[in-house]
Design a protein around this motif. Structure first.
Motif, PDB file in Angstrom:
ATOM      1  N   UNK A   1       0.835  -1.196   0.000  1.00  0.00           N
ATOM      2  CA  UNK A   1       0.000   0.000   0.000  1.00  0.00           C
ATOM      3  C   UNK A   1       0.875   1.254   0.000  1.00  0.00           C
ATOM      4  N   UNK A   2       0.614   2.161  -0.906  1.00  0.00           N
ATOM      5  CA  UNK A   2       1.386   3.402  -1.017  1.00  0.00           C
ATOM      6  C   UNK A   2       0.640   4.604  -0.452  1.00  0.00           C
ATOM      7  N   UNK A   3      -0.659   4.568  -0.468  1.00  0.00           N
ATOM      8  CA  UNK A   3      -1.477   5.682  -0.024  1.00  0.00           C
ATOM      9  C   UNK A   3      -2.862   5.567  -0.623  1.00  0.00           C
ATOM     10  N   UNK A   4      -3.568   6.668  -0.702  1.00  0.00           N
ATOM     11  CA  UNK A   4      -4.931   6.630  -1.233  1.00  0.00           C
ATOM     12  C   UNK A   4      -5.378   8.026  -1.625  1.00  0.00           C
ATOM     13  N   UNK A   5      -6.409   8.079  -2.423  1.00  0.00           N
ATOM     14  CA  UNK A   5      -7.100   9.327  -2.741  1.00  0.00           C
ATOM     15  C   UNK A   5      -8.473   9.294  -2.090  1.00  0.00           C
ATOM     16  N   UNK A   6      -8.875  10.424  -1.532  1.00  0.00           N
ATOM     17  CA  UNK A   6     -10.159  10.542  -0.844  1.00  0.00           C
ATOM     18  C   UNK A   6     -10.956  11.632  -1.557  1.00  0.00           C
ATOM     19  N   UNK A   7     -12.169  11.289  -1.987  1.00  0.00           N
ATOM     20  CA  UNK A   7     -12.984  12.262  -2.717  1.00  0.00           C
ATOM     21  C   UNK A   7     -14.456  11.947  -2.523  1.00  0.00           C
ATOM     22  N   UNK A   8     -15.308  12.772  -3.105  1.00  0.00           N
ATOM     23  CA  UNK A   8     -16.753  12.577  -2.974  1.00  0.00           C
ATOM     24  C   UNK A   8     -17.409  12.376  -4.331  1.00  0.00           C
ATOM     25  N   UNK A   9     -18.365  11.465  -4.357  1.00  0.00           N
ATOM     26  CA  UNK A   9     -19.332  11.340  -5.434  1.00  0.00           C
ATOM     27  C   UNK A   9     -20.696  11.216  -4.763  1.00  0.00           C
ATOM     28  N   UNK A  10     -21.631  10.544  -5.372  1.00  0.00           N
ATOM     29  CA  UNK A  10     -22.957  10.447  -4.769  1.00  0.00           C
ATOM     30  C   UNK A  10     -23.528   9.055  -4.975  1.00  0.00           C
ATOM     31  N   UNK A  11     -24.514   8.756  -4.155  1.00  0.00           N
ATOM     32  CA  UNK A  11     -25.179   7.452  -4.201  1.00  0.00           C
ATOM     33  C   UNK A  11     -26.675   7.649  -4.343  1.00  0.00           C
ATOM     34  N   UNK A  12     -27.300   6.754  -5.103  1.00  0.00           N
ATOM     35  CA  UNK A  12     -28.753   6.667  -5.131  1.00  0.00           C
ATOM     36  C   UNK A  12     -29.114   5.284  -4.623  1.00  0.00           C
ATOM     37  N   UNK A  13     -29.610   5.225  -3.413  1.00  0.00           N
ATOM     38  CA  UNK A  13     -29.893   3.934  -2.791  1.00  0.00           C
ATOM     39  C   UNK A  13     -30.873   3.127  -3.626  1.00  0.00           C
ATOM     40  N   UNK A  14     -31.899   3.793  -4.128  1.00  0.00           N
ATOM     41  CA  UNK A  14     -32.945   3.100  -4.884  1.00  0.00           C
ATOM     42  C   UNK A  14     -33.200   3.806  -6.220  1.00  0.00           C
ATOM     43  N   UNK A  15     -32.445   3.484  -7.268  1.00  0.00           N
ATOM     44  CA  UNK A  15     -32.722   4.089  -8.576  1.00  0.00           C
ATOM     45  C   UNK A  15     -34.113   3.737  -9.094  1.00  0.00           C
ATOM     46  N   UNK A  16     -34.666   2.629  -8.607  1.00  0.00           N
ATOM     47  CA  UNK A  16     -36.037   2.276  -8.973  1.00  0.00           C
ATOM     48  C   UNK A  16     -36.990   3.412  -8.609  1.00  0.00           C
ATOM     49  N   UNK A  17     -36.774   3.988  -7.424  1.00  0.00           N
ATOM     50  CA  UNK A  17     -37.632   5.063  -6.964  1.00  0.00           C
ATOM     51  C   UNK A  17     -37.430   6.335  -7.797  1.00  0.00           C
ATOM     52  N   UNK A  18     -36.214   6.575  -8.258  1.00  0.00           N
ATOM     53  CA  UNK A  18     -35.960   7.734  -9.108  1.00  0.00           C
ATOM     54  C   UNK A  18     -36.754   7.622 -10.402  1.00  0.00           C
ATOM     55  N   UNK A  19     -36.781   6.429 -10.986  1.00  0.00           N
ATOM     56  CA  UNK A  19     -37.565   6.218 -12.200  1.00  0.00           C
ATOM     57  C   UNK A  19     -39.050   6.411 -11.922  1.00  0.00           C
ATOM     58  N   UNK A  20     -39.529   5.876 -10.811  1.00  0.00           N
ATOM     59  CA  UNK A  20     -40.947   6.007 -10.479  1.00  0.00           C
ATOM     60  C   UNK A  20     -41.317   7.470 -10.269  1.00  0.00           C
ATOM     61  N   UNK A  21     -40.458   8.223  -9.601  1.00  0.00           N
ATOM     62  CA  UNK A  21     -40.726   9.646  -9.390  1.00  0.00           C
ATOM     63  C   UNK A  21     -40.851  10.381 -10.729  1.00  0.00           C
ATOM     64  N   UNK A  22     -39.990  10.043 -11.682  1.00  0.00           N
ATOM     65  CA  UNK A  22     -40.078  10.656 -13.004  1.00  0.00           C
ATOM     66  C   UNK A  22     -41.378  10.283 -13.704  1.00  0.00           C
TER      67      UNK A  22
END
Length: 551
Positions: free
Chosen positions: A156-177
């Motif tokens: 192990x040499x190190x790491x990069x730490x960053x942010x993205x995003x999560x959608x727990x339930x993409x099924x619900x995103x489709x239903x909302x649309x």
């Protein structure tokens, strides 16, 4: 299919209705296209041979991300587009999409060394200059192990730490649309198979012929424009009109496990030791989601399940990067696989196939049809906007501006979710955890479910030991969210089909509520349960103690 009675009937005048655009496919892309079209004043028919979000949308890694890996293939515009769309989704669907920290461990001899990772992180920050999340930072070996002591320290040499995003339930995103589209006048038909496009003698597509897979009967509906956004099934829709192949799908599998020794607090973005492919270990829904594989798939798109080799690959790679995990096949709660509807490409590795969507405007013999190739959850809204711009161009009408990036989805229609949730907790008489779960899934529409429950003990009490879902969610799924079957209710409305037991601890309780509130008789209840158990074979769930074998 278990049922022969539609819960949401097909309109009697469907063949006489006048549509501007027919959208084939109610996955996230089709749902987004239908919403954009309806919000811009078009008369829309959205149709799918299954349920809303029952295909690839439900089989993803459940991330809303810029696609850091796409930088390797110089797809910089796609990364920028994805990062911009990530910010929009954080605004219009904050109950469904939330920031998630990521860690990229860097090891000696890896394909992606410290310099490449650092450059990628800098580019990621530059391309997301308008983001609401923190910038990345690089960690030393010591800092990395202090943050995540369960990581393999060897090399192990190190790491990069960053942010993205999560959608727990993409099924619900489709239903909302879809719900938003319906609120704006769109007609939505599920479990209706498109038999073929209708064409005139000049090679213009004038509509579609379809079959009702629940109640039987065939119908013809007309519109000057048809958008084929059937995902992996795009070629099936037009197979008898064109010989060209558009889709070259690749299969991606995931496994779901409980927390394990050394499990990370952040999502890990790891380079696999076996083939140097990047994959994810993600905290998700109170458990861990591990995936994905990426292999060419030419089999039946309707019957896709993880195979033993894929499962072994994911288990072994996780045990390699987190030695104390010691995962075994029996630790897997369930698994799932889907097919990415990527552009057809004969040569190259699956990972090298572009993730950028293609909006293909057909010529004769399919004038008036648009086919969507590719696309990803993160960029679905932008794809929809571009598609409807193309629709207006074909209609030779001026295109109003798209509002989908500004108007919140129905479940997000509040300025302050914390205040909304606190008020619902204080007034509903339900437990705090019950209300918080309802808000997490339904957003502000959780209030409608609580109102539906009223003082009825059957509807107020939990029917799901693992999740705490309440009885009112069953009739709400059917009456307000177009669910037709038990599978729809458990897997894509209440989301309890993604609990520890894959919904098996709650299925019979759900059916009892359906019998009392929806009028399902005993014969239908038995058939629905049998269909649900058949469906679970594609999830390969872990056997439960004293479980009756799945039929």
């Amino acid at each position: 299919m278990a049922t022969t009675v539609r819960m949401t009937p097909i309109p009697e005048d469907i063949e006489r209705q006048s549509f501007d655009v027919i959208v084939i496919g109610a996955g996230i892309n089709g749902a987004g296209i239908a919403r954009d079209a309806a919000m811009r004043g078009l008369e829309v028919l959205l149709i799918d041979k299954g349920d809303i979000a029952s295909g690839t949308t439900a089989r993803s890694t459940r991330l809303i991300h810029g696609g850091l890996r796409y930088l390797e293939y110089y797809e910089i515009p796609l990364v920028r587009e994805s990062l911009r769309e990530r910010e929009i989704l954080l605004r219009i669907a904050p109950n469904l999409v939330h920031p998630l920290p990521f860690l990229i461990p860097i090891y000696e001899g890896a394909k992606r060394g410290p310099r490449l990772i650092r450059l990628g992180m800098i580019a990621y920050d530059v391309l997301s200059f308008d983001k609401s999340m923190k910038r990345h930072h690089m960690l030393s070996r010591e800092q990395t192990l202090q943050l995540e002591p369960g990581l393999n320290a060897d090399g192990l040499l190190g790491a990069a730490y960053y942010y993205d995003a999560q959608i727990t339930f993409p099924e619900r995103l489709a239903i909302e649309n879809v719900l938003s589209a319906r609120d704006k006048g769109a007609v939505v038909l599920t479990y209706c198979n498109v038999d073929h496009p209708l064409t005139d003698d000049r090679g213009n597509v004038t509509g579609i012929a379809f079959t009702d897979l629940i109640g039987g009967g065939t119908y013809s509906v007309h519109a000057p424009i048809t958008v084929n956004v059937a995902g992996p099934w795009v070629d099936n829709v037009i197979a008898d009109r064109e010989r060209q192949r558009y889709i070259g799908g690749t299969k991606g599998s995931h496994i779901v496990v409980d927390a394990f020794p050394g499990a990370p607090k952040e999502a890990l973005y790891v380079e696999a030791a076996a083939d140097r492919r990047p994959y994810f270990i993600v905290p998700w829904n109170g458990r861990y989601l591990i995936g994905t594989t990426d292999i060419r798939h030419s089999g039946d798109f309707d019957e896709v399940a993880p195979d033993d080799e894929e499962i072994e690959y994911l288990v072994n790679e996780t045990n390699h990067v987190i030695p104390d995990a010691n995962l075994k096949r029996t630790d897997i709660l369930y698994a799932y696989a889907g097919v990415r509807p990527l552009p057809y490409k004969e040569e190259g590795t699956p990972g090298s196939i572009t993730r950028k969507h293609v909006i293909h405007v057909h010529k004769a013999p399919l004038n008036g049809m648009i086919s969507i190739i590719g696309g990803k959850i993160t960029t679905y809204r932008r794809l929809a906007e571009q598609t409807i711009d193309a629709v207006f161009k074909l209609l030779k009408r001026p295109a109003p501006s798209s509002l989908t990036g500004k108007v919140p989805l129905p479940g997000a229609n509040t300025y302050d979710f914390d205040r909304f949730t606190a008020n619902l907790i204080s007034t509903s008489g339900l437990g705090s955890s019950v209300v918080q779960r309802l808000v997490r899934i339904y957003g502000v529409r959780a209030k409608q479910i609580i109102q539906l429950a009223g003082d009825d003990p059957l509807l107020r009490e939990s029917f799901s030991p693992d999740t705490g879902a309440i009885g009112a969610e069953i009739p709400y799924a059917v009456q307000s969210e177009m669910a037709e079957t038990l599978i729809d209710i458990l897997m894509r409305r209440t989301m309890i089909g993604l609990d520890e037991t894959a919904g098996r601890d709650a299925a019979e309780n759900a059916l009892k509520i359906a019998q009392q509130t929806l009028g399902w008789d005993e014969e239908r209840a038995r058939a629905e349960l049998a269909s649900y158990r058949d469906y679970l074979q594609y999830l390969r769930p872990r056997a439960l103690p004293d479980e009756v074998p799945l039929v």
